[in-house]
Design a protein around this motif. Structure first.
Motif, mmCIF file in Angstrom:
data_model
loop_
_atom_site.group_PDB
_atom_site.id
_atom_site.type_symbol
_atom_site.label_atom_id
_atom_site.label_comp_id
_atom_site.label_asym_id
_atom_site.label_seq_id
_atom_site.Cartn_x
_atom_site.Cartn_y
_atom_site.Cartn_z
ATOM 1 N N GLY A 31 22.867 74.932 25.699
ATOM 2 C CA GLY A 31 22.326 74.145 26.807
ATOM 3 C C GLY A 31 21.904 72.755 26.391
ATOM 4 O O GLY A 31 22.014 71.798 27.168
ATOM 5 N N GLN A 32 21.419 72.598 25.157
ATOM 6 C CA GLN A 32 21.066 71.267 24.665
ATOM 7 C C GLN A 32 22.271 70.334 24.719
ATOM 8 O O GLN A 32 22.174 69.186 25.172
ATOM 9 N N LEU A 33 23.430 70.814 24.258
ATOM 10 C CA LEU A 33 24.634 69.981 24.266
ATOM 11 C C LEU A 33 25.051 69.643 25.692
ATOM 12 O O LEU A 33 25.399 68.496 26.001
ATOM 13 N N LEU A 34 24.999 70.625 26.577
ATOM 14 C CA LEU A 34 25.373 70.393 27.971
ATOM 15 C C LEU A 34 24.416 69.416 28.656
ATOM 16 O O LEU A 34 24.843 68.575 29.458
ATOM 17 N N PHE A 35 23.122 69.519 28.335
ATOM 18 C CA PHE A 35 22.117 68.671 28.967
ATOM 19 C C PHE A 35 22.377 67.197 28.686
ATOM 20 O O PHE A 35 22.144 66.332 29.544
ATOM 21 N N TYR A 36 22.873 66.902 27.484
ATOM 22 C CA TYR A 36 23.102 65.505 27.099
ATOM 23 C C TYR A 36 24.565 65.092 27.180
ATOM 24 O O TYR A 36 24.917 63.985 26.760
ATOM 25 N N ASP A 37 25.419 65.960 27.738
ATOM 26 C CA ASP A 37 26.861 65.676 27.794
ATOM 27 C C ASP A 37 27.247 65.180 29.185
ATOM 28 O O ASP A 37 27.002 65.851 30.189
ATOM 29 N N LYS A 38 27.897 64.022 29.230
ATOM 30 C CA LYS A 38 28.296 63.425 30.499
ATOM 31 C C LYS A 38 29.513 64.100 31.118
ATOM 32 O O LYS A 38 29.932 63.745 32.227
ATOM 33 N N ILE A 39 30.065 65.108 30.440
ATOM 34 C CA ILE A 39 31.206 65.838 30.974
ATOM 35 C C ILE A 39 30.852 66.548 32.276
ATOM 36 O O ILE A 39 31.730 66.853 33.097
ATOM 37 N N LEU A 40 29.553 66.808 32.508
ATOM 38 C CA LEU A 40 29.133 67.497 33.727
ATOM 39 C C LEU A 40 29.122 66.585 34.951
ATOM 40 O O LEU A 40 28.971 67.076 36.072
ATOM 41 N N SER A 41 29.269 65.286 34.770
ATOM 42 C CA SER A 41 29.225 64.366 35.916
ATOM 43 C C SER A 41 30.636 64.055 36.398
ATOM 44 O O SER A 41 31.608 64.113 35.641
ATOM 45 N N GLY A 42 30.731 63.734 37.675
ATOM 46 C CA GLY A 42 32.037 63.493 38.279
ATOM 47 C C GLY A 42 32.845 62.436 37.566
ATOM 48 O O GLY A 42 34.024 62.625 37.268
ATOM 49 N N GLY A 159 35.594 59.386 46.935
ATOM 50 C CA GLY A 159 36.897 58.830 46.599
ATOM 51 C C GLY A 159 37.048 58.472 45.142
ATOM 52 O O GLY A 159 38.073 57.909 44.746
ATOM 53 N N GLU A 160 36.054 58.811 44.330
ATOM 54 C CA GLU A 160 36.052 58.352 42.945
ATOM 55 C C GLU A 160 36.579 59.369 41.950
ATOM 56 O O GLU A 160 37.119 59.005 40.908
ATOM 57 N N ASN A 161 36.400 60.662 42.227
ATOM 58 C CA ASN A 161 36.814 61.678 41.275
ATOM 59 C C ASN A 161 36.990 63.011 41.994
ATOM 60 O O ASN A 161 36.557 63.181 43.133
ATOM 61 N N GLU A 162 37.619 63.954 41.290
ATOM 62 C CA GLU A 162 37.948 65.225 41.913
ATOM 63 C C GLU A 162 36.720 66.085 42.203
ATOM 64 O O GLU A 162 36.710 66.862 43.170
ATOM 65 N N VAL A 163 35.659 65.940 41.404
ATOM 66 C CA VAL A 163 34.448 66.725 41.642
ATOM 67 C C VAL A 163 33.790 66.299 42.948
ATOM 68 O O VAL A 163 33.466 67.136 43.800
ATOM 69 N N ALA A 164 33.596 64.999 43.102
ATOM 70 C CA ALA A 164 32.952 64.497 44.321
ATOM 71 C C ALA A 164 33.780 64.825 45.552
ATOM 72 O O ALA A 164 33.238 65.173 46.609
ATOM 73 N N GLY A 165 35.095 64.728 45.434
ATOM 74 C CA GLY A 165 35.943 65.062 46.569
ATOM 75 C C GLY A 165 35.828 66.517 46.959
ATOM 76 O O GLY A 165 35.770 66.862 48.139
ATOM 77 N N ALA A 166 35.766 67.387 45.951
ATOM 78 C CA ALA A 166 35.647 68.817 46.217
ATOM 79 C C ALA A 166 34.305 69.154 46.842
ATOM 80 O O ALA A 166 34.226 69.967 47.775
ATOM 81 N N VAL A 167 33.234 68.547 46.347
ATOM 82 C CA VAL A 167 31.897 68.783 46.894
ATOM 83 C C VAL A 167 31.827 68.332 48.338
ATOM 84 O O VAL A 167 31.161 68.958 49.176
ATOM 85 N N ASN A 168 32.521 67.247 48.649
ATOM 86 C CA ASN A 168 32.529 66.740 50.019
ATOM 87 C C ASN A 168 33.152 67.754 50.974
ATOM 88 O O ASN A 168 32.804 67.812 52.156
ATOM 89 N N ASP A 169 34.053 68.586 50.461
ATOM 90 C CA ASP A 169 34.681 69.624 51.278
ATOM 91 C C ASP A 169 33.746 70.825 51.443
ATOM 92 O O ASP A 169 33.520 71.305 52.552
#
Length: 428
Positions: A31-42, A159-169
């Motif tokens: 969890g420490q690595l995930l907390f500081y990893d930007k991979i979780l953001s769109g 419109g910026e990334n696939e995560v945000a687009g999916a969440v919008n749905d």
């Protein structure tokens, strides 16, 4: 008339490690690595730690921070440039994370929109309703999922990334993408296999495992139970100096602070309207036509909850200024005065008292709500004093006591900030 003050008697017991959910060290290390990893953001440009950084008391140092699209850390963070710059401010102050892994924590977020409940049959009441996946361990793990879906915090624009687009749905669709992003990184895949008994191959990793790992880390890393206050409660009568002891006596006596900041966690986890001056975009409901923040009403739809916000827990509060759901006050003394005389603080408050990063294209709207006389009048109707009159000296003693809530071992965290993360993205 002001409501009667209920004194806290007896005083709370000292927090101990037994008051916290048991934390698996392997899951917490992951969890420490995930907390500081930007991979979780769109857009792979912001992490949980960006807005909840230990350098700023697990907050970010601003009244309203800069989320997705910004650059830098804490009070050096700017609003970005070009097409990737922020489109609006984060609507509320970034809350501190101390002791959220305690067993008794049942309600989170300023408006309490995440809580333990059987409303949807999955153990939690959340914005995902029945789409929250099964297997979430704690309310802290449930909370960890929702910054990932927020446009201003971590998801980005649709419109910026696939995560945000999916969440919008639909809100849960983005989690599937994030989980795949993580598990296809070989280092993460092996770490999940090592940390979770039910994960036998990286393909088994879901957003539930990510959330539970994030919660395990926060519960271990941000546990704070060794402040002078905690030592005093445990029997060390020398732990508080003279000014702090006077503040302690006021907190649990005349000032009535403990009527809301009650119990070992120093919060009743309930909601109160203390009349903080409004500004910023607010967290509006979908049908609101103005930029305002109605607080708990937005979650409960009960008119009596208008402008009420969750009582914050107070460990390490001296480290996480500004204060309030919108960071309206830069000092603890002013926050205390807000409780004592909200009418005066509301009337004399000026925009210079907010600590906002410069965003030229948004600043014209930051304080627009003050031009809406009807809305200001509605907010003023809830301005009821919560504390008796206090002298400047007594306020000073309360501030001294609040500094005694700062942990003694914060300089030696269990994990700290990683030098690198498995995604290879930069660490703030």
């Amino acid at each position: 008339m002001a409501p009667a003050i209920v004194l806290a008697d007896p005083f709370p017991t000292a927090l101990t490690a037994a008051d916290f959910n048991p934390g698996d060290q392997d899951q917490a290390a992951l969890g420490q690595l995930l907390f500081y990893d930007k991979i979780l953001s769109g857009n792979k440009n912001i992490s949980c730690g960006t807005c909840h950084h230990p350098k700023f008391g697990t907050s970010d140092g601003w009244s309203l921070g800069i989320g997705e699209g910004g650059a830098g850390l804490g009070t050096d963070r700017n609003a970005g440039v070009g097409d990737s710059r922020i489109e609006r401010r984060v609507p509320r102050n970034a809350p501190a994370l101390w002791n959220l892994g305690a067993r008794d924590v049942h309600t989170l977020m300023h408006d309490g929109r995440i809580s333990r409940a059987e409303t949807y049959g999955n153990g939690f009441n959340t914005p995902a309703e029945e789409w929250l996946p099964d297997g979430i361990d704690t309310v802290l793990a449930a909370q960890a999922l929702f910054p990932l879906t927020s446009e201003t915090e971590m998801a980005g624009g649709s419109g910026e990334n696939e995560v945000a687009g999916a969440v919008n749905d639909r809100i849960d669709n983005g989690w599937l993408i994030i989980a795949k992003r993580v598990r296809i990184i070989p280092e993460y895949g092996q770490l999940f296999v090592d940390a979770f008994d039910h994960v036998t191959t990286p393909e088994d990793v879901t957003i539930v495992d990510i959330a539970n790992a994030l919660a395990a880390f926060q519960a271990v890393e941000f546990q704070s139970i060794d402040s002078p206050f905690d030592q005093y409660l445990a029997g060390d009568i020398s732990a508080l100096n003279g000014a702090q002891k006077r503040g302690f006596d006021l907190f649990y006596g005349k000032a009535g602070c403990a009527s809301c900041h009650s119990g070992p966690l120093l919060s009743d986890q309930s909601f109160h309207a203390i009349g903080l001056p409004p500004f910023g975009p607010g967290r509006t409901r979908k049908f609101d036509l103005i930029a305002r923040d109605v607080g708990r009403l937005g979650e409960s739809d009960r008119l009596e909850d208008a402008y009420k916000f969750r009582t914050p827990m107070l460990r390490n509060v001296a480290l996480s200024a500004p204060y309030g759901h919108n960071g309206a006050h830069k000092t603890l003394a002013d926050m205390i005065r807000q409780h004592v005389d909200p009418q005066a603080m509301f009337k004399t408050w000026t925009p210079t008292k907010a600590k906002l990063p410069e965003v030229r294209w948004l600043q014209h709207a930051d304080f627009l709500i003050w031009q809406d006389s009807a809305e200001i009048a509605r907010q003023q109707r809830v301005l009821t004093p919560r504390s008796p009159s206090l002298s400047d000296a007594e306020i000073g003693y309360l501030v001294a006591f609040l500094t005694a809530l700062t942990g003694s071992s914060l300089g030696s965290p269990v994990f700290g900030i990683p030098v690198r993360v498995p995604s290879g993205l930069a660490v703030d």
